[in-house]
Scaffold this motif. Structure first.
Motif, short mmCIF file in Angstrom:
data_model
loop_
_atom_site.label_atom_id
_atom_site.label_comp_id
_atom_site.label_asym_id
_atom_site.label_seq_id
_atom_site.Cartn_x
_atom_site.Cartn_y
_atom_site.Cartn_z
N LYS A 1 0.45 -1.11 0.09
CA LYS A 1 -0.06 -0.25 -0.31
C LYS A 1 0.99 1.28 -0.07
O LYS A 1 0.69 1.90 -0.65
N LEU A 2 1.89 1.48 0.58
CA LEU A 2 2.56 1.88 1.12
C LEU A 2 3.90 2.43 -0.42
O LEU A 2 3.43 3.98 -0.70
N PHE A 3 4.33 0.96 -1.27
CA PHE A 3 5.57 1.85 -1.83
C PHE A 3 5.08 1.40 -2.91
O PHE A 3 5.33 1.21 -3.88
N ALA A 4 3.89 0.30 -3.85
CA ALA A 4 3.49 -0.57 -4.58
C ALA A 4 3.28 0.71 -5.97
O ALA A 4 3.19 1.73 -5.46
N GLU A 5 4.39 0.24 -6.88
CA GLU A 5 3.26 0.73 -8.11
C GLU A 5 1.75 0.60 -8.56
O GLU A 5 1.76 0.58 -10.32
N SER A 6 2.06 -0.93 -9.06
CA SER A 6 1.67 -1.68 -9.94
C SER A 6 0.99 -3.30 -9.56
O SER A 6 2.21 -3.62 -8.04
N ILE A 7 -0.09 -4.11 -9.64
CA ILE A 7 -0.19 -5.36 -9.51
C ILE A 7 1.45 -6.40 -9.78
O ILE A 7 1.77 -6.63 -9.36
N GLU A 8 1.70 -5.61 -10.65
CA GLU A 8 3.31 -6.60 -11.15
C GLU A 8 4.55 -5.88 -10.48
O GLU A 8 5.43 -6.75 -9.70
N ALA A 9 4.55 -4.75 -10.75
CA ALA A 9 5.93 -3.89 -9.68
C ALA A 9 5.14 -3.42 -8.52
O ALA A 9 5.13 -2.43 -7.73
N ASN A 10 5.45 -4.39 -7.37
CA ASN A 10 4.63 -4.58 -6.54
C ASN A 10 5.21 -4.54 -5.40
O ASN A 10 5.71 -5.04 -4.20
N SER A 11 7.02 -4.34 -5.57
CA SER A 11 8.40 -3.98 -3.93
C SER A 11 8.25 -4.97 -3.80
O SER A 11 9.36 -5.34 -3.36
N VAL A 12 7.55 -6.32 -3.06
CA VAL A 12 8.07 -7.44 -2.55
C VAL A 12 7.34 -8.50 -2.66
O VAL A 12 6.47 -8.26 -3.15
N HIS A 13 8.76 -9.25 -3.03
CA HIS A 13 7.68 -11.17 -2.69
C HIS A 13 8.13 -11.73 -1.77
O HIS A 13 8.80 -10.83 -0.70
N GLY A 14 6.99 -12.30 -1.20
CA GLY A 14 7.27 -13.00 0.17
C GLY A 14 6.62 -14.98 -0.31
O GLY A 14 5.41 -15.37 -0.89
N SER A 15 6.96 -15.20 -0.33
CA SER A 15 6.73 -16.77 0.09
C SER A 15 5.48 -17.12 1.11
O SER A 15 5.21 -16.84 1.73
N ASP A 16 4.80 -17.68 -0.03
CA ASP A 16 2.94 -18.26 0.29
C ASP A 16 2.78 -19.06 1.04
O ASP A 16 2.09 -19.64 1.47
N SER A 17 4.09 -19.86 1.62
CA SER A 17 3.71 -21.45 2.23
C SER A 17 5.06 -21.33 2.64
O SER A 17 6.23 -21.13 2.31
N ALA A 18 4.99 -22.94 3.89
CA ALA A 18 6.46 -22.71 4.45
C ALA A 18 7.40 -23.97 3.34
O ALA A 18 8.70 -23.75 3.54
N GLU A 19 6.09 -25.44 3.00
CA GLU A 19 6.80 -25.51 1.83
C GLU A 19 7.34 -25.16 0.72
O GLU A 19 9.03 -25.10 0.56
N ASN A 20 6.84 -23.93 0.40
CA ASN A 20 7.94 -22.91 -0.89
C ASN A 20 8.71 -21.73 -0.14
O ASN A 20 9.74 -22.33 -0.83
N ALA A 21 8.62 -21.22 0.88
CA ALA A 21 9.52 -21.38 1.52
C ALA A 21 11.24 -21.65 1.76
O ALA A 21 11.64 -21.14 1.50
N ALA A 22 11.43 -23.02 1.93
CA ALA A 22 12.01 -23.89 2.27
C ALA A 22 12.76 -23.60 1.01
O ALA A 22 14.13 -24.15 0.58
N ARG A 23 12.57 -23.92 -0.79
CA ARG A 23 12.18 -24.18 -2.17
C ARG A 23 13.11 -22.83 -2.25
O ARG A 23 13.89 -23.39 -2.60
N GLU A 24 12.07 -22.01 -2.14
CA GLU A 24 12.65 -20.32 -2.67
C GLU A 24 13.99 -19.79 -2.23
O GLU A 24 14.85 -19.30 -2.14
N ILE A 25 14.57 -20.46 -0.24
CA ILE A 25 15.77 -19.89 0.50
C ILE A 25 16.63 -20.70 -0.03
O ILE A 25 17.66 -19.90 -0.13
N ALA A 26 16.75 -21.95 -0.35
CA ALA A 26 17.55 -22.52 -1.18
C ALA A 26 17.93 -22.14 -2.51
O ALA A 26 18.52 -22.62 -3.37
N PHE A 27 16.73 -21.65 -3.60
CA PHE A 27 17.18 -21.17 -4.12
C PHE A 27 18.57 -20.40 -4.27
O PHE A 27 19.42 -19.59 -5.57
N PHE A 28 18.43 -19.40 -3.17
CA PHE A 28 19.43 -18.77 -3.71
C PHE A 28 20.44 -18.40 -2.01
O PHE A 28 21.39 -17.45 -2.45
N PHE A 29 20.02 -20.02 -0.94
CA PHE A 29 21.00 -19.31 -0.52
C PHE A 29 21.66 -20.30 0.24
O PHE A 29 20.56 -21.74 0.09
#
Ligand code: CMP
Length: 140
Positions: A105-133
């Protein structure tokens, strides 16, 4: 509730406007701890692989163009119920529908340029963390 970790990405629209610190302050004010963080430029193949689940969506090509258009900050956030808490802090995907005080609400420009991404489940969080770190990159 349990301490969890979730993957966060500060997107190119936000890094372009020098909002990394302002967004990180929102995470920290809400009790999440940044336990890993790296500023990178995604290659096209990286963006396509990360968002593979959206490959069939009409916005997939545009989303990958956007995510490779500038630097991103990939990060691991840790805290009580971190996955759900981060989604509350971010607000709805579409900033027009995001609650007052949320990052989108504070920062996003549009539905695409929406400033941040966050994992949507614990399962996806584990996969997404391992993708980068690797494990040694994360210091709790
Ligand atoms: P994110 O949480 O990173 O997950 C997928 C991304 O696709 C989403 O945030 C938005 O940046 C983008 N997205 C989702 N829905 C749309 C849409 N209808 N049009 C354009 N981009 C979208």
């Amino acid at each position: 509730m349990a301490v969890e970790r979730t993957l966060s990405i500060i997107k190119p629209d936000a890094t372009r406007r020098n909002l990394t610190g302002a967004i990180n302050a929102k995470f920290e004010e809400a009790g999440l701890r940044i336990v890993a963080q790296r500023r990178i430029r995604l290659a096209r193949a990286d963006a396509e692989s990360f968002y593979d689940v959206h490959r069939a969506r009409p916005f997939f090509g545009s989303l990958c163009d956007f995510m490779t258009s500038g630097p991103v900050v990939v990060q691991v956030l840790e805290g009580e119920s971190a996955v759900a808490r981060n989604r509350d802090i971010m607000g709805a995907t579409d900033p027009a529908k995001a609650a007052p005080g949320t990052i989108r609400k504070l920062f996003a420009e549009s539905i695409e340029a929406n400033s941040v991404h966050g994992s949507d489940s614990a399962e996806n969080a584990a996969r997404e963390i391992a993708f980068f770190f690797a494990g040694l990159d994360i210091v709790g």
